[in-house]
Write an enzyme that holds these catalytic residues in place. Structure first.
Site, PDB file in Angstrom:
ATOM      1  N   SER A 178       4.497  11.975  10.402  1.00 54.93           N
ATOM      2  CA  SER A 178       4.481  11.002  11.490  1.00 54.93           C
ATOM      3  C   SER A 178       5.276  11.431  12.717  1.00 54.93           C
ATOM      4  O   SER A 178       4.920  11.077  13.836  1.00 54.93           O
ATOM      5  CB  SER A 178       4.966   9.645  10.992  1.00 54.93           C
ATOM      6  OG  SER A 178       6.242   9.758  10.413  1.00 54.93           O
ATOM      7  N   HIS A 206      -1.542   8.541   9.671  1.00 59.71           N
ATOM      8  CA  HIS A 206      -1.895   9.180  10.946  1.00 59.71           C
ATOM      9  C   HIS A 206      -3.131  10.068  10.856  1.00 59.71           C
ATOM     10  O   HIS A 206      -3.496  10.717  11.828  1.00 59.71           O
ATOM     11  CB  HIS A 206      -0.706   9.994  11.480  1.00 59.71           C
ATOM     12  CG  HIS A 206       0.506   9.153  11.686  1.00 59.71           C
ATOM     13  ND1 HIS A 206       0.714   8.405  12.815  1.00 59.71           N
ATOM     14  CD2 HIS A 206       1.556   8.901  10.871  1.00 59.71           C
ATOM     15  CE1 HIS A 206       1.856   7.740  12.700  1.00 59.71           C
ATOM     16  NE2 HIS A 206       2.383   8.029  11.532  1.00 59.71           N
ATOM     17  N   LYS A 238      -2.712   1.754  13.150  1.00 63.88           N
ATOM     18  CA  LYS A 238      -2.667   2.942  14.009  1.00 63.88           C
ATOM     19  C   LYS A 238      -4.067   3.184  14.575  1.00 63.88           C
ATOM     20  O   LYS A 238      -4.499   2.442  15.436  1.00 63.88           O
ATOM     21  CB  LYS A 238      -2.063   4.099  13.222  1.00 63.88           C
ATOM     22  CG  LYS A 238      -0.561   3.816  13.082  1.00 63.88           C
ATOM     23  CD  LYS A 238       0.193   4.552  12.051  1.00 63.88           C
ATOM     24  CE  LYS A 238       1.626   4.024  12.080  1.00 63.88           C
ATOM     25  NZ  LYS A 238       2.357   4.285  10.858  1.00 63.88           N
TER      26      LYS A 238
HETATM   27  C1  LIG Z   1       3.459   3.740  10.167  1.00 69.16           C
HETATM   28  C2  LIG Z   1       3.558   4.338   8.839  1.00 69.16           C
HETATM   29  C3  LIG Z   1       3.704   3.555   7.696  1.00 69.16           C
HETATM   30  C4  LIG Z   1       3.958   2.084   7.783  1.00 69.16           C
HETATM   31  O1  LIG Z   1       2.819   1.379   8.077  1.00 69.16           O
HETATM   32  P1  LIG Z   1       2.957  -0.089   8.699  1.00 69.16           P
HETATM   33  O2  LIG Z   1       1.630  -0.703   8.477  1.00 69.16           O
HETATM   34  O3  LIG Z   1       3.303   0.105  10.128  1.00 69.16           O
HETATM   35  O4  LIG Z   1       4.053  -0.785   7.941  1.00 69.16           O
HETATM   36  C5  LIG Z   1       3.669   4.171   6.479  1.00 69.16           C
HETATM   37  N1  LIG Z   1       3.534   5.512   6.366  1.00 69.16           N
HETATM   38  C6  LIG Z   1       3.432   6.304   7.450  1.00 69.16           C
HETATM   39  C7  LIG Z   1       3.287   7.777   7.264  1.00 69.16           C
HETATM   40  C8  LIG Z   1       3.459   5.743   8.711  1.00 69.16           C
HETATM   41  O5  LIG Z   1       3.391   6.514   9.777  1.00 69.16           O
END
Ligand SMILES: *Cc1c(COP(=O)(O)O)cnc(C)c1O
Length: 386
Positions: A178, A206, A238
């Protein structure tokens, strides 16, 4: 003694170390051109990779969903909060990925915590990449299993750990890291899982929507079938532009989560209208390949431009393009200077990233224009020269 008495001192020391965090308030919808605290800015720091968060078709789907199902789900999934939109979304995601079953979670953080704490037992071992997302690390800590971390991307070290291990093990890795944007070595991870009869979890927050055929994510991107990854997680906040997360896996994995994952059981279901909106998003994401093509081309434009001006980027092929500046003060300064020129990029500092690797986490969206990338490069060049 009152633990609250120390807060002021702690907050002040964070300020002195340039680690103090402040929120910036958007006055506009999410997008590449945003209004932040009254200032018009070009944003390069959202995870809305496909530019869907404010898509008119999603807004419409959301409005229709709200008219039909109301604004709240009213209860947890196992009480009376599970409704048809959740059911259809799970089914459509499972069909799309060609997996047995899918289970929705309210957030990705909760998915990771729920999965690791309910599927792993005492005497089991969780092997994690050191740069895995905080939610995987926290999930590991909440489980009764033993947590081991291998150096970032170091599959050799991971293999040594697997060789030595006498216990049942699970390998957990981000699909795309991330804060660094690198892809996980998917082929090596699946081979090691097979060779040592280990379970494998990939968190593709991602990668889903961004990589692979029709946006199917990191597993597809590596040319592997989904069954090589028995626990696949992706988030919906995302690339899909909404919110929530899902786990894809076998009937047994999903049923076990429904029975045991506390962050699934003891929380209110996501609003049905949000599930309805995400169904529309899944359709658009999978069918509009031009979004991924744009993303790819803009990323190349940025990387080539950065190289031409002597910016030292890391090795990422994804829309996450970190510019590592080292100390937190410098990262803050650069972020503030860019803000003054009309560019929104947050400084990412420890403990989100390792000490000494504070950075600007630049992210590109499919709805950026080539001229946006060029403007960013011109401003970065000015900063390089000062
Ligand atoms: C953003 C993210 C999460 C968390 O997801 P949310 O729905 O925002 O709680 C988990 N794992 C990774 C790799 C992330 O980038």
């Amino acid at each position: 003694m009152n633990p609250l008495a120390d807060l002021k001192v702690d907050l002040n020391s964070r300020k002195l170390e340039n680690l103090y965090r402040v929120r910036r308030t958007l006055h506009s919808s999410q997008g590449v051109e945003v209004n932040c605290n009254g200032d018009s800015l070009l944003s390069f720091c959202s995870n809305d990779y496909l530019g869907l968060a404010s898509d008119p078709r999603l807004i419409k789907a959301s409005q229709k969903g709200v008219s039909k199902y109301g604004v709240g789900s009213g209860a947890a999934h196992l009480i009376s909060g599970h409704s048809l939109p959740h059911h259809f979304l799970e089914k459509e995601l499972a069909d799309f990925l060609e997996v047995e079953r899918v289970l929705l979670f309210s957030t990705g953080y909760m998915a990771n915590v729920g999965i690791l704490s309910s599927l792993m037992s005492r005497n089991d071992v969780i092997l994690q990449d050191k740069l895995n997302h905080a939610s995987l690390i926290d999930g590991g800590l909440q489980s009764s299993a033993k947590l081991k971390r291998y150096d970032h991307l170091n599959t050799k070290l991971l293999e040594e750990m697997l060789q030595k291990s006498q216990h049942k093990s699970l390998i957990a890795s981000d699909g795309v890291f991330s804060m660094d944007g690198e892809k996980a070595p998917m082929k090596e991870l699946t081979d090691l899982a097979q060779k040592y009869d280990s379970a494998l979890l990939i968190d593709d927050a991602h990668g889903f929507g961004v990589l692979g055929e029709m946006g199917k994510g990191s597993v597809s991107d590596s040319g592997l079938p989904m069954k090589k990854v028995p626990i696949y997680i992706a988030t919906l906040g995302k690339a899909l532009g909404t919110m929530g997360a899902f786990v894809a896996g076998s009937e047994e994995v999903i049923e076990t989560l429904i029975q045991k994952a506390r962050s699934y059981i003891y929380t209110t279901a996501m609003p049905p209208s949000l599930a309805e909106t995400t169904r529309m998003s899944l359709k658009i994401m999978s069918s509009e390949q031009w979004r991924r093509d744009n993303l790819y081309e803009l990323t190349i434009r940025f990387r080539e431009g950065a190289k031409a001006i002597g910016l030292n980027l890391s090795d990422s092929e994804t829309p996450i393009q970190p510019l590592i500046l080292g100390d937190s003060e410098k990262a803050l300064q650069w972020s503030n200077k860019l803000y003054d020129e009309g560019i929104l990029i947050n400084a990412i500092r420890p403990p989100t990233v390792p000490n000494g690797s504070a950075r600007l986490r630049i992210t590109i969206s499919a709805i950026h224009k080539p001229k946006h990338i060029d403007f960013l490069l011109a401003e970065l060049q000015k900063l390089l020269e000062t």
